[in-house]
Scaffold this active site. Structure first.
Site, PDB file in Angstrom:
ATOM      1  N   GLU A 183       0.868  -1.180   0.000  1.00 51.52           N
ATOM      2  CA  GLU A 183       0.000   0.000   0.000  1.00 51.52           C
ATOM      3  C   GLU A 183       0.906   1.231   0.000  1.00 51.52           C
ATOM      4  OE1 GLU A 183      -3.417  -0.249   2.433  1.00 51.52           O
ATOM      5  OE2 GLU A 183      -3.834   1.900   2.347  1.00 51.52           O
ATOM      6  N   ASN A 225      -3.212  -1.672   7.723  1.00 52.42           N
ATOM      7  CA  ASN A 225      -4.509  -2.165   7.273  1.00 52.42           C
ATOM      8  C   ASN A 225      -4.364  -3.678   7.155  1.00 52.42           C
ATOM      9  OD1 ASN A 225      -5.712   0.370   7.034  1.00 52.42           O
ATOM     10  ND2 ASN A 225      -4.925   0.654   4.960  1.00 52.42           N
ATOM     11  N   LYS A 230      -3.853  -0.164  14.167  1.00 52.01           N
ATOM     12  CA  LYS A 230      -4.672   0.892  13.567  1.00 52.01           C
ATOM     13  C   LYS A 230      -6.119   0.514  13.862  1.00 52.01           C
ATOM     14  CE  LYS A 230      -5.918   2.886   9.026  1.00 52.01           C
ATOM     15  NZ  LYS A 230      -5.526   3.077   7.621  1.00 52.01           N
ATOM     16  N   GLU A 261     -10.370   4.704   9.225  1.00 51.88           N
ATOM     17  CA  GLU A 261     -10.560   4.398   7.803  1.00 51.88           C
ATOM     18  C   GLU A 261     -11.147   2.997   7.602  1.00 51.88           C
ATOM     19  OE1 GLU A 261      -6.675   5.319   6.052  1.00 51.88           O
ATOM     20  OE2 GLU A 261      -7.336   7.396   5.819  1.00 51.88           O
ATOM     21  N   ASP A 312      -2.376  14.289   6.993  1.00 47.09           N
ATOM     22  CA  ASP A 312      -1.849  13.029   6.481  1.00 47.09           C
ATOM     23  C   ASP A 312      -0.634  13.244   5.576  1.00 47.09           C
ATOM     24  OD1 ASP A 312      -1.588  10.383   5.945  1.00 47.09           O
ATOM     25  OD2 ASP A 312      -3.339  10.213   4.652  1.00 47.09           O
ATOM     26  N   GLU A 328       5.337   9.630  13.965  1.00 49.91           N
ATOM     27  CA  GLU A 328       5.284   8.839  12.725  1.00 49.91           C
ATOM     28  C   GLU A 328       5.472   9.790  11.546  1.00 49.91           C
ATOM     29  OE1 GLU A 328       1.903   6.135  12.324  1.00 49.91           O
ATOM     30  OE2 GLU A 328       1.950   6.334  10.147  1.00 49.91           O
ATOM     31  N   GLU A 346       4.107   9.148  -0.639  1.00 53.27           N
ATOM     32  CA  GLU A 346       2.700   9.078  -1.048  1.00 53.27           C
ATOM     33  C   GLU A 346       2.188  10.399  -1.613  1.00 53.27           C
ATOM     34  OE1 GLU A 346       0.061   7.778   2.059  1.00 53.27           O
ATOM     35  OE2 GLU A 346      -1.723   8.184   0.861  1.00 53.27           O
ATOM     36  N   GLU A 406       7.254  21.573  -2.995  1.00 48.24           N
ATOM     37  CA  GLU A 406       6.165  22.341  -2.377  1.00 48.24           C
ATOM     38  C   GLU A 406       5.749  23.502  -3.281  1.00 48.24           C
ATOM     39  OE1 GLU A 406       7.308  24.548   1.093  1.00 48.24           O
ATOM     40  OE2 GLU A 406       5.265  24.611   1.864  1.00 48.24           O
ATOM     41  N   TRP A 461     -13.542  12.988   2.634  1.00 47.50           N
ATOM     42  CA  TRP A 461     -12.350  12.739   3.440  1.00 47.50           C
ATOM     43  C   TRP A 461     -11.934  13.891   4.355  1.00 47.50           C
ATOM     44  CZ3 TRP A 461     -10.602   7.876   3.613  1.00 47.50           C
ATOM     45  CH2 TRP A 461     -11.013   7.010   2.605  1.00 47.50           C
TER      46      TRP A 461
END
Ligand code: GCV
Length: 666
Positions: free
Chosen positions: A148, A190, A270, A274, A353, A375, A381, A499, A529
């Site tokens: 993932e 997940n 987790k 989600e 996120d 974390e 991502e 950025e 979301w």
């Protein structure tokens, strides 16, 4: 012949230090010579020195080192701490633990690989203590081999629902131990159905073997746990943490798991996130869930790492009161102090996120009586999928250096997660990792700098982004000073450049929802979301002040007042906290709209410049590395151009305000 690059454990021939006689003999003391970590350390030392300098060092083991040598006026060295000194005829490495000896060995090998002078480096003695107790990598690998948010091939842990152990596994352990990682979660948070069976007989033998390999390099194996295992694999109809049958099932299960995998460090969970199951389903709290598991694993010295990524992912975009950014704090602050000692709350660096720019989560520095772990994400991502170059260490330095004001002193995030502020035993830092089975482990060769850098920074928070980048380049690409400088100059500004051509002033998102790569300004705007920019023809941004969602007030003072006031809020986050007219003047003196135009045009140009600098390296570095990164740069430029044009056109069309400099907007 290996089919994959050995990055910083490749140990190519080196010129410097060839006349250093002390490298011919090593005195290792303080740790048990029968310890398998010490044995691996010795093997590594011999392999590295033979390959780099053609030296075959003699190894002498000291019993417990002489007190004056090891104590330096204090009690014994902390476990994992090491000291390196030069004696007349040898290099001495001392540590209380095998891991410390191993880290000392890697320190010497790094010095040789970077062609720094051994004499100068260790003449005065070097004493190093890891900054953070836990330094972890979290894999989001699935048992079918997919990853993932993986951008560098498939998993090297799983193929077709089986655990694979081969030479690459051991090299991985060596590679991450070399940068100081001491914990790895090998499966996705997940936990899909197949992975729920990881805690059953079907996988115990392989996990035991894997755990042993890791343990030989000072790394503890962790698993992501399916909170609803009682239902999924246990045959019960509940996962209520206060239900006696549920507790009894977990007791039996954990006894079995820790008996079969003795090296296991614990679990990452987790829950209620989600779509994942959790205690909320049963009207219980996060504390109930985490403590239930923690109490059971305690007798095996296990820890429960509980993620704080709990938010409503079914929001109505019309609802302006619900704010996803608030969720972590709202869910976890009220029970600060209620978590048991072997629970750690794992907190993403920002409240959303892993966007390219976010404020620091207010939980870091909000929580005062709970073990905390930061974390971050080196899997790119939202930061370019390891296609675009984006060296993340400068961002991590900013995060670690953020002053939380959790005490009167200037305590930073680094102080909190290292345990210095609140004297926690269980705390540290984790990164969602960027590795896969690609030949170079990270897809884009330069993304290796994030893997290398994360470990080095987790171990030594004081290192600079530049030092780390230089080490990476010297250890894996070239010793030529010009080449090193050129690549370091590509890496260092790359995050800010990314950025600039993507989402401005702390807005984030604006990505293609299906992949999270590429521009789609409204991609998440009318979705569920909780990730909105709220742009209309007059302005843009989310009002998170006391007049809006109130998120800004979750910070300790003076941060709360700073973020609450658009005049005090730093430019780079101003649209995260405020809804402002396009004509609002920033501290920079530019209006919001002009800032958007300028940064996008400039960001694209800067990306082109980075690519140009890279292309100049043709013939000066290994062809495979050159081609790999060149191909990525071609794709990065297409991406940057799309972002630039789409964002500028979108905001020109919304606002009707032309670019002061009259550049082409579509
Ligand atoms: C593993 C984001 C990602 C998900 C990820 C999740 C998390 O939503 O897109 O892929 O799930 O974060 O951190 O749990």
């Amino acid at each position: 012949m290996k089919t994959y690059a050995d990055l910083w454990i490749g140990y190519k021939e080196r010129k410097a230090n060839r006349d250093c006689t002390q490298l011919g003999k090593f005195y290792l003391s303080g740790a048990d010579k029968a310890d398998k970590i010490v044995k691996n350390a010795v093997e590594e030392l011999k392999t590295g020195l033979k390959a780099m300098l053609d030296v075959e060092p003699k190894i002498v083991f000291g019993e417990a080192a002489a007190p004056e040598e090891i104590t330096n006026g204090k009690a014994i060295l902390d476990s994992e701490e090491y000291r390196i000194s030069l004696r007349e005829d040898c290099v001495a490495i001392e540590s209380k633990s095998g891991a410390g000896i191993l880290y000392g060995v890697f320190d010497v090998l790094r010095t040789v690989a970077c062609e720094k002078e051994i004499g100068k480096t260790y003449a005065a003695g070097k004493r190093v203590r890891p900054a953070n107790p836990l330094r972890m990598l979290d894999h989001w690998d699935n048992m079918d081999g997919s990853i993932e948010r993986g951008y560098s091939g498939e998993s090297f842990f799983y193929v077709n629902n089986e655990i694979v152990i081969n030479e690459r596994t051991r090299d991985y352990a060596r590679m991450i131990a070399a940068v100081g990682i001491n914990g790895v979660v090998i499966n996705n948070v997940n936990v899909k159905q197949a992975a729920s069976y990881m805690i059953t007989d079907r996988y115990f033998d392989k996990l035991t073997e894997l755990g042993e390999i890791f343990a030989g390099y000072g790394i503890r194996l962790f698993l992501s746990l399916n909170y609803a295992s009682t239902i999924e694999i246990g045959g019960l109809d509940s996962a209520d943490p206060l239900d006696e049958n549920v507790i009894a099932w977990w007791k039996d299960k954990m006894a079995e798991v820790f008996r079969r995998i003795p090296t296991l460090g614990g679990f990452l969970v987790k829950a209620d996130s989600e779509g994942r199951p959790g205690p909320f389903t049963y009207g219980r709290t996060q504390v109930d869930g985490a403590n239930m598991l923690a109490d059971i694993v305690k007798e095996y010295n296990g820890i429960i790492i509980w993620r704080c990524f709990v938010y409503n992912c079914r929001q109505d975009w019309r609802d302006k009161k619900t704010d996803r950014a608030r969720a972590g704090y709202d869910n976890f602050m009220p029970m600060d102090g209620d978590y048991h000692d072997n629970v750690i709350l794992q907190i993403k660096n920002g409240p959303m996120d892993f966007q390219i720019r976010e404020p620091i989560s207010p939980l870091l520095g909000g929580l005062k009586k709970t073990n905390q772990m930061l974390e971050v994400q080196i899997a790119q991502e939202y930061t370019g999928h390891q296609i675009d170059v984006c060296y993340l260490i400068p961002e991590f330095k900013e995060i670690l250096g953020f002053k939380t004001y959790c005490k009167e002193s200037d305590d930073t995030v680094a102080d909190i997660i290292s345990g210095n502020t609140f004297e926690n035993r269980y705390c540290g830092i984790a990164a969602v990792t960027n590795t896969g089975n690609d030949f170079n482990w990270t897809g884009n060769y330069l993304a290796g700098a994030n893997l290398y850098g994360f470990g080095r920074l987790a171990f030594g928070t004081g290192l600079s982004s530049k030092e780390i980048a230089e080490e990476f380049v010297r250890m894996t690409i070239s010793q030529d000073k010009e080449v090193v400088d050129q690549i370091v100059n590509i890496l260092l500004p790359s995050r800010e450049i990314y950025e600039r051509y993507t989402s401005p002033l702390g807005i984030g998102w604006m990505v293609q929802p299906a992949t999270h790569y590429g521009c789609s300004v409204d991609g998440y705007e009318y979705d569920r979301w909780g990730t909105y920019h709220r742009a209309d023809h007059l302005g843009i941004g989310v009002d998170r002040t006391d007049k809006g969602t109130g998120y800004a007030l979750q910070y300790n003072e003076p941060n709360a007042s700073m973020y609450n006031d658009p005049e005090k809020c730093p430019d780079e986050l101003v649209l995260f906290f405020h809804h402002l007219p396009y004509t609002h003047k920033l501290h920079s003196g530019k209006t919001v709209i002009q800032h958007i135009y300028d940064t996008h045009f400039e960001g694209y140009e800067e990306a082109r410049q980075l690519a140009k600098e890279w292309y100049q390296l043709k013939g000066k570095i290994d062809d495979v590395i050159f081609e790999n990164v060149s191909e990525r740069f071609e794709r990065q430029l297409i991406n940057a151009r799309e972002w630039c044009d789409q964002v500028n056109s979108y905001f020109f069309r919304k606002s009707g305000i032309p670019d002061e400099k009259g550049r082409q907007i579509w």
